[in-house]
Design a protein around this motif. Structure first.
Motif, PDB file in Angstrom:
ATOM      1  N   LYS A   1      36.523 -29.021 -32.016  1.00 17.90           N
ATOM      2  CA  LYS A   1      37.179 -29.259 -33.301  1.00 17.90           C
ATOM      3  C   LYS A   1      37.530 -27.961 -34.033  1.00 17.90           C
ATOM      4  CE  LYS A   1      37.828 -32.931 -34.598  1.00 17.90           C
ATOM      5  NZ  LYS A   1      37.125 -34.089 -35.148  1.00 17.90           N
ATOM      6  N   GLY A   2      37.300 -26.830 -33.384  1.00 20.39           N
ATOM      7  CA  GLY A   2      37.599 -25.552 -34.020  1.00 20.39           C
ATOM      8  C   GLY A   2      36.582 -25.141 -35.061  1.00 20.39           C
ATOM      9  N   ALA A   3      35.413 -25.781 -35.033  1.00 15.20           N
ATOM     10  CA  ALA A   3      34.335 -25.464 -35.973  1.00 15.20           C
ATOM     11  C   ALA A   3      33.315 -24.543 -35.304  1.00 15.20           C
ATOM     12  CB  ALA A   3      33.679 -26.749 -36.468  1.00 15.20           C
ATOM     13  N   ASN A   4      32.330 -24.138 -36.076  1.00 18.00           N
ATOM     14  CA  ASN A   4      31.392 -23.093 -35.637  1.00 18.00           C
ATOM     15  C   ASN A   4      29.967 -23.615 -35.527  1.00 18.00           C
ATOM     16  OD1 ASN A   4      33.377 -20.713 -36.069  1.00 18.00           O
ATOM     17  ND2 ASN A   4      33.374 -21.738 -38.048  1.00 18.00           N
ATOM     18  N   PRO A   5      29.417 -23.701 -34.313  1.00 14.76           N
ATOM     19  CA  PRO A   5      28.032 -24.167 -34.148  1.00 14.76           C
ATOM     20  C   PRO A   5      27.027 -23.035 -34.340  1.00 14.76           C
ATOM     21  CG  PRO A   5      29.021 -23.799 -31.992  1.00 14.76           C
ATOM     22  CD  PRO A   5      30.083 -23.470 -33.010  1.00 14.76           C
ATOM     23  N   ILE A   6      25.919 -23.361 -34.986  1.00 14.83           N
ATOM     24  CA  ILE A   6      24.783 -22.439 -35.081  1.00 14.83           C
ATOM     25  C   ILE A   6      23.530 -23.249 -34.762  1.00 14.83           C
ATOM     26  CG2 ILE A   6      23.421 -20.915 -36.555  1.00 14.83           C
ATOM     27  CD1 ILE A   6      25.913 -20.380 -38.203  1.00 14.83           C
ATOM     28  N   ILE A   7      22.781 -22.798 -33.759  1.00 14.50           N
ATOM     29  CA  ILE A   7      21.579 -23.509 -33.325  1.00 14.50           C
ATOM     30  C   ILE A   7      20.358 -22.928 -34.027  1.00 14.50           C
ATOM     31  CG2 ILE A   7      20.104 -24.057 -31.349  1.00 14.50           C
ATOM     32  CD1 ILE A   7      22.531 -23.878 -29.561  1.00 14.50           C
ATOM     33  N   LEU A   8      19.471 -23.805 -34.492  1.00 15.62           N
ATOM     34  CA  LEU A   8      18.218 -23.383 -35.116  1.00 15.62           C
ATOM     35  C   LEU A   8      17.040 -23.869 -34.284  1.00 15.62           C
ATOM     36  CD1 LEU A   8      20.360 -23.423 -37.485  1.00 15.62           C
ATOM     37  CD2 LEU A   8      18.422 -23.855 -39.008  1.00 15.62           C
ATOM     38  N   THR A   9      16.023 -23.051 -34.201  1.00 13.39           N
ATOM     39  CA  THR A   9      14.763 -23.531 -33.646  1.00 13.39           C
ATOM     40  C   THR A   9      14.047 -24.339 -34.734  1.00 13.39           C
ATOM     41  OG1 THR A   9      13.587 -21.509 -34.296  1.00 13.39           O
ATOM     42  CG2 THR A   9      14.545 -21.552 -32.077  1.00 13.39           C
TER      43      THR A   9
END
Length: 281
Positions: A168-176
Motif C-alpha cells: 500500500k506504499g506505507a511504512n512498516p516498523i516492527i516492535l519487540t
C-alpha cells in the motif's frame, strides 16, 4: 410554446447536472487534498498497546469498568502535537499526524489476522502512512491454545503484515514485545519473552525494515527505576478501595497504569523519531 418550454427545461437540467458533476469533482479533489495533509500511524498489537477509551468496549464507561488500565498506544497521540511535527521532517510533511490504535487485548498475530482486524488496517492504508506492530505476549502463551502461535507462525504473520503494508506504499516498523514486570534478578528486570522477543528482530533484518527493540528498552528503563517504583507506579498493582473498577485492588504485572503507559509511549516515540528522520528515502 410547449416546445420552447421543453427545450428551456432540458437546457437547465443539463446545466444543473454538469454543475453538480463539477461540484462533486471539486469535493472529491478537496477531500483528497485534505487527506494528503494527514499522516496516519496505525498501531496493531495486543492489550499492552491498546486504547481502552472510546468504543473499545461499546456501551461501557471506561472510567467505571477499566480505569486506570492504559495501553501505551493510548498515550501516543500527544507526542504528535502540531508544533512538534517540524522535528519529524522531511519524513513527515503533512499538517497533522493521527494515531489510529487498532490493538486489542488477547490478540496474537494469528487471531488479529483471522478476526479481520488486519483487514481493516490494510483497506485504509495510504501511501506515506506507518504501521507499528507489536505482538508476542499472546503468541507465546501455550496455555491459551486459542491464541497461541509457534515461532515460525509468528514470523510468518509478521512477514504478511510487513508485505501488505509495503504493497500500500506505507511504512512498516516492527516492535519487540514490551517487558512484563517479572522476573527480577539482582535488581535487574529479565527477559520473560524468550524467542518471542528475538523473532521480530530476525524478521526485520530479513526483510530490511526498521525495528524498535521495545523489550530491551523497557527492561533497561524499568531497571533504572527499580522494582518497587516500577511495580507501584507503572504496572496495574492497585490498593483496595481506590479505583471504582477494582474495589478489591489488583495484582497485574503485564498491563500499565497511565504513568507506565506514558513512559513506554515516550520510548517508542523517541525510537520512531530516530528511524524516520535518519532512514534513506
Amino acid at each position: 410554446m410547449s416546445n420552447n418550454f421543453f427545450y428551456i427545461v432540458s437546457f437547465l437540467l443539463a446545466v444543473l447536472l454538469l454543475s453538480g458533476c463539477g461540484s462533486q469533482s471539486n469535493v472529491q479533489k478537496t477531500t483528497a487534498k485534505r487527506d494528503k495533509k494527514v499522516t496516519h500511524i496505525y498501531l496493531i498489537g495486543d492489550s499492552t498497546m491498546a486504547d481502552y477509551t472510546g468504543d473499545y468496549e461499546p456501551g461501557k464507561d471506561y472510567m467505571k469498568v477499566r480505569y486506570p488500565i492504559t495501553g501505551w498506544g493510548q498515550a501516543f497521540q500527544p507526542f504528535f502535537a502540531k508544533d512538534s511535527l517540524a522535528s519529524l521532517k522531511p519524513a513527515i510533511r503533512t499538517d497533522s499526524v493521527t494515531v489510529i490504535d487498532r490493538a486489542h487485548g488477547g490478540r496474537s498475530t494469528r487471531t488479529f489476522f483471522q478476526e479481520g482486524r488486519w483487514r481493516y488496517v490494510y483497506e485504509h492504508l495510504k501511501p506515506g502512512d506507518y504501521v507499528l506492530m507489536q505482538f508476542g505476549h499472546n503468541d507465546g502463551s501455550e496455555k491459551h491454545p486459542e491464541r497461541y502461535v509457534d515461532i515460525q507462525g509468528y514470523k510468518e504473520f509478521l512477514r504478511l503484515f510487513v508485505d501488505q503494508t509495503k504493497q500500500k506504499g506505507a511504512n512498516p516498523i516492527i516492535l519487540t514485545p514490551v517487558a512484563r514486570n517479572y522476573p527480577w534478578k539482582d535488581g535487574k528486570l529479565q527477559n520473560v519473552h524468550g524467542e518471542y522477543a528475538k523473532a521480530p528482530i530476525d524478521v526485520a533484518l530479513e526483510m530490511n525494515v526498521p525495528y524498535i527493540d521495545l523489550n530491551k528498552l523497557s527492561m533497561e528503563y524499568f531497571t533504572s527505576k527499580g522494582q518497587d517504583f516500577t511495580t507501584n507506579h507503572y504496572f496495574m498493582n492497585l490498593p483496595e478501595n481506590t479505583y471504582e473498577a477494582y474495589p478489591k485492588g489488583q495484582k497485574d504485572n503485564t498491563h500499565f497504569q497511565p504513568e507506565g503507559a506514558k513512559a513506554v509511549a515516550s520510548m517508542v516515540y523517541q525510537e520512531f523519531k530516530k528511524i524516520i528522520t535518519t532512514q534513506k528515502k
